[in-house]
Design a protein around this motif. Sequence first.
Motif, PDB file in Angstrom:
ATOM      1  N   UNK A  66       0.914  -1.313   0.129  1.00  0.00           N
ATOM      2  CA  UNK A  66      -0.027   0.097   0.043  1.00  0.00           C
ATOM      3  C   UNK A  66       0.791   1.262   0.144  1.00  0.00           C
ATOM      4  N   UNK A  67       2.166   1.188   0.367  1.00  0.00           N
ATOM      5  CA  UNK A  67       2.929   2.362   0.097  1.00  0.00           C
ATOM      6  C   UNK A  67       4.327   1.849  -0.395  1.00  0.00           C
ATOM      7  N   UNK A  68       4.584   2.139  -1.565  1.00  0.00           N
ATOM      8  CA  UNK A  68       5.927   1.647  -2.078  1.00  0.00           C
ATOM      9  C   UNK A  68       7.106   2.520  -1.895  1.00  0.00           C
ATOM     10  N   UNK A  69       8.273   1.824  -1.421  1.00  0.00           N
ATOM     11  CA  UNK A  69       9.361   2.547  -0.865  1.00  0.00           C
ATOM     12  C   UNK A  69      10.430   2.067  -1.971  1.00  0.00           C
ATOM     13  N   UNK A  70      11.119   3.209  -2.450  1.00  0.00           N
ATOM     14  CA  UNK A  70      11.912   3.234  -3.553  1.00  0.00           C
ATOM     15  C   UNK A  70      13.420   3.237  -2.788  1.00  0.00           C
ATOM     16  N   UNK A  71      14.213   1.773  -2.917  1.00  0.00           N
ATOM     17  CA  UNK A  71      15.429   1.878  -2.454  1.00  0.00           C
ATOM     18  C   UNK A  71      16.186   2.548  -2.922  1.00  0.00           C
ATOM     19  N   UNK A  72      17.128   3.348  -2.151  1.00  0.00           N
ATOM     20  CA  UNK A  72      18.165   4.222  -2.911  1.00  0.00           C
ATOM     21  C   UNK A  72      19.269   3.340  -3.266  1.00  0.00           C
ATOM     22  N   UNK A  73      20.039   3.763  -4.414  1.00  0.00           N
ATOM     23  CA  UNK A  73      20.872   2.943  -5.107  1.00  0.00           C
ATOM     24  C   UNK A  73      22.095   3.876  -4.642  1.00  0.00           C
ATOM     25  N   UNK A  74      23.344   3.193  -4.914  1.00  0.00           N
ATOM     26  CA  UNK A  74      24.582   3.872  -4.431  1.00  0.00           C
ATOM     27  C   UNK A  74      24.681   5.097  -4.930  1.00  0.00           C
ATOM     28  N   UNK A  75      24.415   5.339  -6.358  1.00  0.00           N
ATOM     29  CA  UNK A  75      24.361   6.706  -7.078  1.00  0.00           C
ATOM     30  C   UNK A  75      23.633   7.781  -6.625  1.00  0.00           C
ATOM     31  N   UNK A  76      22.388   7.513  -6.158  1.00  0.00           N
ATOM     32  CA  UNK A  76      21.453   8.403  -5.354  1.00  0.00           C
ATOM     33  C   UNK A  76      22.089   8.892  -4.077  1.00  0.00           C
ATOM     34  N   UNK A  77      22.685   7.995  -3.443  1.00  0.00           N
ATOM     35  CA  UNK A  77      23.157   8.239  -1.870  1.00  0.00           C
ATOM     36  C   UNK A  77      24.400   9.010  -2.443  1.00  0.00           C
ATOM     37  N   UNK A  78      25.217   8.806  -3.176  1.00  0.00           N
ATOM     38  CA  UNK A  78      26.449   9.589  -3.391  1.00  0.00           C
ATOM     39  C   UNK A  78      26.187  10.951  -3.916  1.00  0.00           C
ATOM     40  N   UNK A  79      25.078  11.247  -4.700  1.00  0.00           N
ATOM     41  CA  UNK A  79      24.587  12.593  -5.198  1.00  0.00           C
ATOM     42  C   UNK A  79      23.971  13.344  -3.928  1.00  0.00           C
ATOM     43  N   UNK A  81      24.922  12.989  -0.771  1.00  0.00           N
ATOM     44  CA  UNK A  81      26.052  13.374  -0.066  1.00  0.00           C
ATOM     45  C   UNK A  81      26.828  14.560  -0.931  1.00  0.00           C
ATOM     46  N   UNK A  82      27.014  14.454  -1.828  1.00  0.00           N
ATOM     47  CA  UNK A  82      27.670  15.594  -2.545  1.00  0.00           C
ATOM     48  C   UNK A  82      26.808  16.955  -2.696  1.00  0.00           C
ATOM     49  N   UNK A  83      25.540  16.744  -2.596  1.00  0.00           N
ATOM     50  CA  UNK A  83      24.713  17.872  -2.535  1.00  0.00           C
ATOM     51  C   UNK A  83      24.626  18.740  -1.349  1.00  0.00           C
ATOM     52  N   UNK A  84      24.654  17.967  -0.085  1.00  0.00           N
ATOM     53  CA  UNK A  84      24.664  18.482   1.211  1.00  0.00           C
ATOM     54  C   UNK A  84      25.997  18.660   1.515  1.00  0.00           C
ATOM     55  N   UNK A  85      27.135  18.061   0.962  1.00  0.00           N
ATOM     56  CA  UNK A  85      28.560  18.619   1.252  1.00  0.00           C
ATOM     57  C   UNK A  85      28.917  19.869   0.563  1.00  0.00           C
TER      58      UNK A  85
END
Length: 92
Positions: A66-79, A81-85
């Motif tokens: 009833x609520x789909x959760x998209x798993x973050x892949x390593x590219x999403x996480x790195x993007x 991380x870079x944005x907030x850095x």
Amino acid sequence: MSYSLDFSEKELLSDLLMSEEQITHSYTSSIMESTCPDLRNALSICLTNTQNCQFEILDLMNQRGWYKIKEADSVDIENIRNKFSILYNELS
């Protein structure tokens, strides 16, 4: 006049999830506006408990599809991380 309110499990969980989200926002605002350390601490504990409850509801809904959760892949996480850095460095 009587009313019968028969809600499905999905409707109840959706309502609970929305309620928990509103409570989370309220606790966050209250923490940010409080200058009393003891009150901030108490509200932080409440916020953590509410976030844990929200996650449990979200997880139940996800298990039932009833609520789909998209798993973050390593590219999403790195993007992210870079944005907030970059933001952190701009503010420093």
